[in-house]
Design an enzyme around this catalytic site. Sequence first.
Site, mmCIF file in Angstrom:
data_model
loop_
_atom_site.group_PDB
_atom_site.id
_atom_site.type_symbol
_atom_site.label_atom_id
_atom_site.label_comp_id
_atom_site.label_asym_id
_atom_site.label_seq_id
_atom_site.Cartn_x
_atom_site.Cartn_y
_atom_site.Cartn_z
ATOM 1 C CG ASP A 185 -0.867 0.004 8.231
ATOM 2 O OD1 ASP A 185 -1.716 0.870 8.513
ATOM 3 O OD2 ASP A 185 0.337 0.248 8.043
ATOM 4 C CE LYS A 239 0.858 1.283 4.464
ATOM 5 N NZ LYS A 239 1.549 2.534 4.841
#
Length: 297
Positions: free
Chosen positions: A137, A10
Site C-alpha cells: 500500500d 485510503k
Amino acid sequence: MRVTVRVPAKVNVQLGVGAARPDGFHDLANVFLAVGLYDEVTVTPAEELRVTCEGADADQVPLDRTNLAARAAIALAGRRGIDPAVHIHISKDIPVAGGMAGGSADGAGALLACNALWGAGASRAELLAVCAELGSDVPFSLVGGAALGTGRGERLTALDVGGTFHWVFAMADRGLSTPAVFHEFDRLAEGRDILEPVASPDLLEALAKGDPHALAAAVSNDLQPAALSLFPELGDTLAAGRGAGALTALVSGSGPTTAFLARDAESVEKVAQALRTSGTCRSVRVAAGPAAGALVL
C-alpha cells in the site's frame, strides 16, 4: 532543519483478491481512493535513528526499526550510502490497524521527508520503487488521488475521478491483523476456484463520472467475508450505517474500520451521527475523497 510531510488515508472501493501465490502474496485488483484524514511525519537531524508518535492510539504504534517510517529512512539512506540518523515524529490522525493504510502512509511520508531533508535527489520513480519494497500500500500513499493497484497492489495506474465522494468511517474497538485476514480468506476459499481479480468497469466509470449512486452499486471487497468471520460484530456496524441512509457499507481493506458512502456533504453528517449513537463502534470520522498524496508542507 526539519521537514514535515502530510500524507492521506485510503479506502478501497474495490479489493479483488486472487488465490495465494507461491510467495505467499495474492494478486490484487485494488482500487484505491485517498481520503482527507492525514498523518503528519516530521524528520529532523539526530544523533541516531529514533521514532516518536503522538495522537489517537499512538501507544499501538511500534517505535523501533520495524516501523515503516523507520524502514523508509533506512532504505533511502542505504541507497545513498549515508547514516539514517534522523528523528522521525509521527502525528497520527489516521486510525491505527484500521485498514486505512496508516502505517503505509507514515512510510511514504518519511521517505519523502528524508529525501527532502538529506537533499538525496531521488526521483519520483526511485521513490515509488522504494515504496514498493516497503509494502503493497505504500506506493499509493505517496501518489494519492485514485489508482488501480495490481500485482500485490504496488503497480499503480492513475484513475480519473469526476467528483467528490463523501465518506463516514467507523472505528472498531479492537484491531485486525492484515495477515490474519488473508489467512482466513485462504481458509474460506479452500476447495474453490479463485478467479484472477480484475477491476470492475462499472466502478471505474462511476469514479470517472463522480456518481456516488453508481459507485455504491459497484463497490466490493473480497476480504470482507474473512474480516467478518474473525470479527462478526462488524456486521452490526455495517447494518447501522445502512439503516442510517448510507448508499453502501463495506469493510475498509482488511478492516476493522468500516466505510459508508453518503449521497452528499449534507447526508454524510446524518450517517455519522447515527453511527456515533449506535453503540456498534468506538469512534466515527468523516472525510471526502479524492485527496492529494504525500505533500511536503
